[in-house]
Design a protein around this motif. Structure first.
Motif, PDB file in Angstrom:
ATOM      1  N   THR A  40       0.899  -1.042  -0.032  1.00 44.11           N
ATOM      2  CA  THR A  40      -0.054   0.178   0.106  1.00 44.11           C
ATOM      3  C   THR A  40       0.818   1.218   0.012  1.00 44.11           C
ATOM      4  O   THR A  40       1.814   1.403   0.847  1.00 44.11           O
ATOM      5  CB  THR A  40      -0.964  -0.042   1.401  1.00 44.11           C
ATOM      6  OG1 THR A  40      -1.462  -1.185   1.355  1.00 44.11           O
ATOM      7  CG2 THR A  40      -1.634   1.479   1.387  1.00 44.11           C
ATOM      8  N   PRO A  41       0.662   2.190  -0.773  1.00 39.79           N
ATOM      9  CA  PRO A  41       1.673   3.353  -1.038  1.00 39.79           C
ATOM     10  C   PRO A  41       1.452   4.344   0.400  1.00 39.79           C
ATOM     11  O   PRO A  41       0.509   4.248   0.979  1.00 39.79           O
ATOM     12  CB  PRO A  41       0.850   4.145  -2.275  1.00 39.79           C
ATOM     13  CG  PRO A  41      -0.351   3.779  -2.240  1.00 39.79           C
ATOM     14  CD  PRO A  41      -0.215   2.116  -1.897  1.00 39.79           C
ATOM     15  N   TYR A  99       1.421   7.849   2.180  1.00 36.55           N
ATOM     16  CA  TYR A  99       1.064   9.426   1.618  1.00 36.55           C
ATOM     17  C   TYR A  99       1.354  10.007   2.945  1.00 36.55           C
ATOM     18  O   TYR A  99       0.975   9.480   3.997  1.00 36.55           O
ATOM     19  CB  TYR A  99      -0.348   9.472   1.285  1.00 36.55           C
ATOM     20  CG  TYR A  99      -0.629   8.852  -0.120  1.00 36.55           C
ATOM     21  CD1 TYR A  99      -0.223   9.360  -1.247  1.00 36.55           C
ATOM     22  CD2 TYR A  99      -1.381   7.343   0.040  1.00 36.55           C
ATOM     23  CE1 TYR A  99      -0.441   8.654  -2.404  1.00 36.55           C
ATOM     24  CE2 TYR A  99      -1.500   6.855  -1.414  1.00 36.55           C
ATOM     25  CZ  TYR A  99      -1.144   7.379  -2.453  1.00 36.55           C
ATOM     26  OH  TYR A  99      -1.366   6.911  -3.485  1.00 36.55           O
ATOM     27  N   ARG A 100       2.060  11.395   2.769  1.00 31.18           N
ATOM     28  CA  ARG A 100       2.572  12.003   4.070  1.00 31.18           C
ATOM     29  C   ARG A 100       1.989  13.511   3.676  1.00 31.18           C
ATOM     30  O   ARG A 100       2.454  13.839   2.813  1.00 31.18           O
ATOM     31  CB  ARG A 100       3.681  11.876   4.375  1.00 31.18           C
ATOM     32  CG  ARG A 100       4.306  12.653   5.692  1.00 31.18           C
ATOM     33  CD  ARG A 100       5.738  12.435   5.825  1.00 31.18           C
ATOM     34  NE  ARG A 100       5.986  11.377   6.034  1.00 31.18           N
ATOM     35  CZ  ARG A 100       6.775  10.849   7.331  1.00 31.18           C
ATOM     36  NH1 ARG A 100       7.161  11.651   8.071  1.00 31.18           N
ATOM     37  NH2 ARG A 100       7.157   9.586   7.301  1.00 31.18           N
ATOM     38  N   PHE A 101       1.229  14.226   4.414  1.00 28.65           N
ATOM     39  CA  PHE A 101       0.800  15.383   4.344  1.00 28.65           C
ATOM     40  C   PHE A 101       0.752  16.093   5.549  1.00 28.65           C
ATOM     41  O   PHE A 101       0.381  15.446   6.498  1.00 28.65           O
ATOM     42  CB  PHE A 101      -0.479  15.403   3.353  1.00 28.65           C
ATOM     43  CG  PHE A 101      -1.748  14.998   3.831  1.00 28.65           C
ATOM     44  CD1 PHE A 101      -2.697  15.427   4.864  1.00 28.65           C
ATOM     45  CD2 PHE A 101      -1.889  13.527   3.793  1.00 28.65           C
ATOM     46  CE1 PHE A 101      -3.811  14.936   5.456  1.00 28.65           C
ATOM     47  CE2 PHE A 101      -3.152  12.967   4.334  1.00 28.65           C
ATOM     48  CZ  PHE A 101      -3.856  13.639   5.280  1.00 28.65           C
ATOM     49  N   ASP A 105     -10.116  13.353   4.194  1.00 28.94           N
ATOM     50  CA  ASP A 105      -9.996  13.606   2.484  1.00 28.94           C
ATOM     51  C   ASP A 105     -10.584  14.986   2.208  1.00 28.94           C
ATOM     52  O   ASP A 105     -10.976  15.006   0.884  1.00 28.94           O
ATOM     53  CB  ASP A 105     -10.955  12.431   1.994  1.00 28.94           C
ATOM     54  CG  ASP A 105     -12.316  12.352   2.600  1.00 28.94           C
ATOM     55  OD1 ASP A 105     -12.591  13.173   3.557  1.00 28.94           O
ATOM     56  OD2 ASP A 105     -12.945  11.633   1.998  1.00 28.94           O
ATOM     57  N   VAL A 113       0.427  10.596   8.303  1.00 25.23           N
ATOM     58  CA  VAL A 113       0.829   9.466   7.719  1.00 25.23           C
ATOM     59  C   VAL A 113      -0.301   8.322   7.366  1.00 25.23           C
ATOM     60  O   VAL A 113      -0.790   7.915   8.218  1.00 25.23           O
ATOM     61  CB  VAL A 113       2.229   8.845   7.993  1.00 25.23           C
ATOM     62  CG1 VAL A 113       2.622   7.917   7.035  1.00 25.23           C
ATOM     63  CG2 VAL A 113       3.014   9.849   8.257  1.00 25.23           C
ATOM     64  N   THR A 114      -0.587   8.147   5.819  1.00 25.66           N
ATOM     65  CA  THR A 114      -1.517   6.930   5.698  1.00 25.66           C
ATOM     66  C   THR A 114      -0.841   5.809   4.970  1.00 25.66           C
ATOM     67  O   THR A 114       0.213   6.218   4.218  1.00 25.66           O
ATOM     68  CB  THR A 114      -2.632   7.355   5.037  1.00 25.66           C
ATOM     69  OG1 THR A 114      -2.098   7.884   3.612  1.00 25.66           O
ATOM     70  CG2 THR A 114      -3.239   8.616   5.778  1.00 25.66           C
TER      71      THR A 114
END
Length: 855
Positions: A309-310, A312-314, A361, A852-853
Motif C-alpha cells: 500500500t503506498p 502518503y504523508r501530508f 479527505d 501518514v497513511t
C-alpha cells in the motif's frame, strides 16, 4: 429569511451584501447557535460559483451575515423573459453542479435550491444562501401553508417553510425524511427543467395538489416542450427528478460530468433527428475490452508480486487565521478509530481556543460549536462522538451538530479513553489515579490507585478490556507506561518513560524515546513488546510535566504527529499605541512574563526542547539577551519578583511534585523551598508589597482553580479565592490593599478587584470579558486582556478607595485568550507606557500536524 442591504465594509474598503436575520432567529439561543455553526461551515467554502460568506455575528441581539456583493440578476428574474438558450442551460448547470459538489464534500446540504438563489453575473453563475435552512430545528416538520392558496409564479416560501421551497422540494423532503446530497440533486433537476423549458416541472392550483404532483407525477420530457432540447439533457433531468433517491445521480460530481459531456465536442442528439441505430456496437466493444483487460489482469496477478500500500504523508495547517496552541497549553488532537477524521484544538482568529474537525479527505477544518476551551479530545469507538475537557468538566459532543453535554467533573483533565463497553476511563486532574464513568454521564468511580505515584494519566484502550496509561512519580523506578485491565489485576509496566502513547494498526504501539518516534508490536495479552522498534520520525517535542506526546494513531492505519515546530513565540516590546519597539531573544515557547519592580529586567519561563523541560530565565530590558536562572532538574516556570527586586519565586517540580521555590539574585545562589510539596500543580502569581505573602494558584477537584496565600513568616497556607468556579491570575496592587484577578463565575472570564485580606466586597472591572490583569506601579491604572485580544486600560480615580472608570481599548495583540490555567503572557512598565508581550510571532510559519497513511 430577512432583509438584505447593500453596504460598505469600511475596514477593508469593499462593497458587501449585509443580510439581517429576523428576531425569531436572533432571539432563540438554540437557533442562534445552529445559525452560527452553519455560517462558520459555509464560510469555509471557497468556490468561484458560491457567493462568499465573509462574516457572521450578533449585534444588539440582531443576527447578521456579511456576504459577497454580486452584480447581476437572479435566474428567477431571467426566467420571467422565457427559457434560456440550451448552451446557457448546460453552462450554468455545470457551474452550479460544481458548486454543489464542493459543498457536499464539506458535508453541507443546501435544502433550498431554487432559481431565486442563483445569481447570473458576468463571471458566471453564483449560488446563494447555502445551508441557512439547516438552522431550523431538525425535529420540526415543515409548515407548508394554506392548501387553498394558489400557486404563484414567485417561490412559495411561506411562514415556517425554512426547509425548502415547495415547487423544488424532493419527495423525501416533503415527507420529513432524512436528507442528503441527493435531495439537492432533485431540486437541481427541477431548476434545469425550468431553465430549459420556461415552465416548472411540477405545477398545480394549490399547495396540496402541488405536493401530490411532486410525490406521484413524472414531468413531460423537456424535448417535447422545446424541440431543440438534446435528448441527453432529457435523460439527465429525468435522472435528477427520480422519486427514489437511489435512482438519481448519487453525487453532484457525476451530474457535472454528465452535463459537461454535452459541451465537449460530442454531437447533440436532437429530438426530431432520425439516425441509424448502432447502439449494439457499444456494449459489444465494451464487453470485448473488458475480457481483454481481465486476461491482462489475471496474468499480472499470476506473475507479479503484490504491491505494498503506498504511503502518503501530508501536513494539516491551522485553520485560516487561527493557530495551534503550544504543547504546554490547551489543545491536543486525535484520529477517529475509522481513520477518516482528525479532531484538534486551535484558536480562532480572535484568539479563543476551540476544537475543530478535519476529514482527512477534505480540504477544510470545521469549528465545533460549544467546545470553547476544549482540550485533549478523544473519540467514541464508532467515530460518531467526541469527548473532551473544558471548564472543569468532562464533556461529550455527538457529531455532526449535537450540543455539548457535561458528563462529570474534571478539574484539569489529563486524557481519556472511550471503551466499547460504553464507559470512559479518564484522568480528572493532574494528580491521583484514573476514574471510570458511563459515556452518558454520572458519578465517576475510582479505577486505579496512584499510591505513591504523583499521577496516572493519558489512558488508552488497546482492546475491549485492556488499556495503557502513563504514571508520573517522584520515584523513577515507578514511572512509565503501564498495561491494566478493566477486570482488575496487577498493572504491568511496559515502558520506562512516563509519557502518553498511541496504538494503531497491526497492534503497533507508538512511543517517543529521546525525541524519536518509534513503532513496536505490542502483545495485548501479555503486555510484551516484541520485535525491534522501527523509527517513524524524529524531532518530536513534548512537555515532561504534562507527559503529553503529540502523537495519535488509528487502528484503521493512519497516524498523526507534531514535530518541533511549536517554538514560534517571541518576546516583543510595544508602545502604548501598539507600535512595535523591538524584540528579545530567539523564537521559543515563553510564559509567566514578569517585569522587575524598577522595570529594568524581565523574568520569564521558557521551554527547552532538548530537555523537554521548562526553566526560568532573566533578560535585561535594554539588552534583551536572556540568561538561564534556574538550574534544578525538572520544570521551573511562572516566576514573580520580590518587592525589592532581589529574589524570584517560581513553580518547581524538581522534588517530583509541584511546589514553590525561591532564589536570590544576590548574595547566595541556592534555591530554597518556600512550602511543602503540593498535591496539585501550583503557579506563583503575586508577591505582596509588604513582603509577607505570596499568592499562588492551585487546582482542586471540587472547585477548579483557586488562589491561595502563603505566609512568608509562618509558612501557613490559607485560601484567598476558592469559589466553586475558577479563579486565577491574581495580582497585588502596588499598595497591597487590592487584588485583581480573573474568574469564570459569571459564565465567562471577567476581571475583578477585591480587598486584601478579603472582606466579601468586590468589583467587576471588565465589561465584556477579560483575563490577565496588571497594575500600573502608581495604582492609577489597571490593564487586562479582552476576548478580542486587545489590551484594555481602566483608569482608577482614587488609589486609596477603589473606584474604576469604564475600560478603554489600547491596541490589538495576538495573545491567546480563554485559558485561566496559563500564567501571565505580558507585563507593563512602571509608567504604563511600554508593554512586553510573549505571543506567537506573526512572521514565523505555523507548525502543522503531519498525517501518514498507508504502510
Amino acid at each position: 429569511m430577512g432583509e438584505v442591504y447593500k453596504a460598505r465594509d469600511t475596514r477593508l474598503d469593499r462593497t458587501v451584501a449585509l443580510k439581517v436575520l429576523p428576531a425569531t432567529l436572533s432571539n432563540d439561543p438554540d437557533l442562534r447557535r445552529r445559525f452560527e455553526r452553519e455560517a462558520r461551515a459555509i464560510s469555509a467554502l471557497t468556490h468561484p460559483n458560491i457567493c462568499t460568506l465573509y462574516d457572521v455575528g450578533i449585534h444588539e441581539d440582531q443576527a447578521f451575515l456579511v456576504m459577497e456583493y454580486l452584480e447581476g440578476e437572479t435566474l428567477a428574474e431571467r426566467l420571467t423573459h422565457g427559457p434560456l438558450p440550451i448552451e446557457q442551460v448546460v453552462r450554468i448547470g455545470s457551474e452550479i453542479a460544481d458548486a454543489l459538489d464542493k459543498a457536499h464534500r464539506h458535508g453541507i446540504i443546501h435544502r433550498d435550491l431554487k432559481p431565486g438563489n442563483i445569481v447570473l453575473t458576468r463571471s458566471g453563475a453564483k449560488l446563494l444562501d447555502f445551508g441557512l435552512a439547516k438552522v431550523m430545528h431538525e425535529d420540526e416538520a415543515p409548515i407548508l401553508g394554506d392548501a387553498n392558496a394558489a400557486t404563484q409564479r414567485q417561490p412559495l416560501t411561506t411562514q415556517g417553510t425554512l426547509l425548502g421551497t415547495i415547487p423544488y422540494m424532493a419527495p423525501e423532503q416533503l415527507e420529513g425524511k432524512v436528507l442528503d446530497a441527493r435531495t439537492d440533486i432533485f431540486s437541481f433537476g427541477a431548476i434545469l427543467y425550468e431553465a430549459a423549458t420556461g415552465v416548472r416541472a411540477f405545477t398545480a392550483t394549490s399547495n396540496a395538489s402541488l405536493i401530490a404532483a411532486i410525490m406521484r407525477e413524472t414531468p413531460v420530457p423537456p424535448s417535447r416542450l422545446r424541440d431543440i432540447t438534446p435528448r441527453p439533457l432529457d435523460r439527465i433531468i429525468r435522472t435528477c427528478l427520480a422519486k427514489d433517491p437511489d435512482e438519481r445521480f448519487q453525487s453532484a460530481h457525476d451530474l457535472r460530468l454528465a452535463l459537461e459531456m454535452l459541451t465537449n465536442g460530442q454531437p447533440e442528439e436532437k429530438a426530431a433527428e432520425p439516425r441509424r441505430d448502432h447502439r449494439w456496437l457499444v456494449p459489444t466493444m465494451i464487453a470485448l475490452g473488458a475480457l481483454a483487460l481481465l486476461a491482462v489482469a489475471t496474468l499480472a496477478l499470476r506473475w507479479q508480486p503484490a504491491e505494498k500500500t503506498p504511503v502518503y504523508r501530508f501536513t494539516i495547517a491551522p485553520p485560516n487565521g487561527s493557530a495551534f496552541p503550544s504543547l504546554g497549553e490547551a489543545g491536543g488532537f486525535a484520529l477517529s478509530p475509522d481513520g477518516r477524521t482528525l479532531v484538534f484544538g486551535a484558536t480562532t482568529p480572535e484568539g479563543r481556543p476551540y476544537l475543530w474537525v478535519r476529514p482527512l479527505d477534505g480540504e477544510e477544518a470545521h469549528l465545533l460549536a460549544g467546545t470553547e476551551g476544549g482540550e485533549y479530545p478523544f473519540w467514541s469507538p464508532d467515530s460518531r462522538s467526541i469527548a473532551f475537557f473544558a471548564d472543569g468538566k468532562l464533556m461529550r459532543i455527538d457529531l455532526p451538530d449535537g450540543p455539548p453535554q457535561a458528563l462529570c467533573d474534571a478539574a484539569a483533565g489529563r486524557g481519556g479513553a472511550w471503551g466499547s463497553n460504553g464507559e470512559i476511563v479518564f484522568a480528572p486532574s493532574s494528580q491521583g489515579g484514573l476514574f471510570r464513568v458511563a459515556a452518558s454521564g454520572g458519578t465517576p468511580r475510582g479505577l486505579t490507585n496512584a499510591k505513591e505515584a504523583y499521577s496516572h494519566r493519558w489512558p488508552l484502550f488497546i482492546d475491549d478490556e485492556r488499556f495503557v496509561y502513563a504514571v508520573q512519580s517522584a520515584r523513577p523506578e515507578a514511572e512509565g507506561v503501564y498495561l491494566a485491565s478493566l477486570n482488575g489485576g496487577e498493572p504491568k509496566r511496559i515502558l520506562p518513560m512516563p509519557l502518553s502513547v498511541a496504538f494503531g494498526a497491526d497492534d503497533s504501539l507508538y512511543y517517543v524515546r529521546d525525541h524519536v518516534l518509534l513503532r513496536q508490536h505490542l502483545n495485548a495479552r501479555t503486555g510484551a513488546l516484541t520485535g525491534d522498534p522501527v523509527i517513524v520520525t524524529d524531532n518530536i517535542t513534548y512537555y515532561i510535566d504534562r507527559g503529553y506526546v503529540p502523537v495519535t494513531a488509528s487502528i484503521a492505519g493512519p497516524i498523526a504527529f507534531r514535530r518541533n515546530g511549536t517554538a514560534n513565540m517571541r518576546l516583543t516590546w510595544f508602545a502604548r499605541d501598539g507600535r512595535r519597539l523591538g524584540a528579545m531573544g530567539e523564537l521559543g515557547e515563553y510564559e509567566g512574563i514578569s517585569l522587575s519592580p524598577d522595570g529594568t529586567r524581565v523574568a520569564f519561563g521558557y521551554f527547552d526542547p532538548k530537555e523537554s523541560l521548562n526553566h526560568v530565565a532573566i533578560a535585561s530590558a535594554s539588552e534583551g539577551v536572556p540568561r538561564r536562572f534556574s538550574f534544578n532538574r525538572g520544570n521551573q516556570y511562572s516566576p514573580i519578583w520580590s518587592p525589592d527586586g532581589t529574589r524570584l519565586a517560581y513553580s518547581d517540580d524538581h522534588v517530583g511534585v509541584d511546589t514553590l521555590t525561591e532564589k536570590s539574585l544576590i548574595g547566595r545562589s541556592e534555591e530554597r523551598l518556600m512550602m511543602k510539596p503540593a498535591t496539585s500543580s501550583v503557579y506563583a502569581q503575586a508577591w505582596s508589597p509588604a513582603n509577607d505573602v505570596v499568592l499562588y494558584r492551585a487546582e482542586e477537584p471540587s472547585t477548579g482553580f483557586d488562589v491561595l496565600a502563603l505566609s512568608l513568616h509562618g509558612g501557613e497556607t490559607t485560601p484567598y479565592l476558592n469559589a466553586p468556579t475558577d479563579e486565577s491570575q491574581a495580582q497585588f496592587s502596588p499598595d497591597g490593599r487590592w487584588v485583581a484577578y480573573a474568574s469564570s463565575e459569571s459564565g465567562r472570564h471577567e476581571v475583578y478587584v477585591q480587598p486584601y485580606p478579603a472582606t466579601g466586597a468586590k468589583w467587576q472591572v471588565s465589561t465584556e470579558g477579560g483575563e490577565q490583569p496588571r497594575w500600573r506601579r502608581d495604582a492609577r491604572e489597571l490593564f487586562y486582556l479582552a476576548p478580542d485580544r486587545r489590551l484594555m486600560s481602566v483608569p482608577i480615580d482614587v488609589p486609596g478607595a477603589f473606584d474604576a472608570q469604564a475600560p478603554k481599548p489600547l491596541f490589538a495583540t495576538n495573545i491567546a485568550f480563554g485559558d485561566l490555567g496559563i500564567s501571565q503572557s505580558w507585563d507593563v512598565s512602571p509608567d504604563g507606557q511600554r508593554f512586553v508581550i510573549a505571543a506567537a510571532d506573526p512572521l514565523s510559519p505555523p507548525s502543522g500536524i503531519t498525517v501518514v497513511t498507508g504502510r
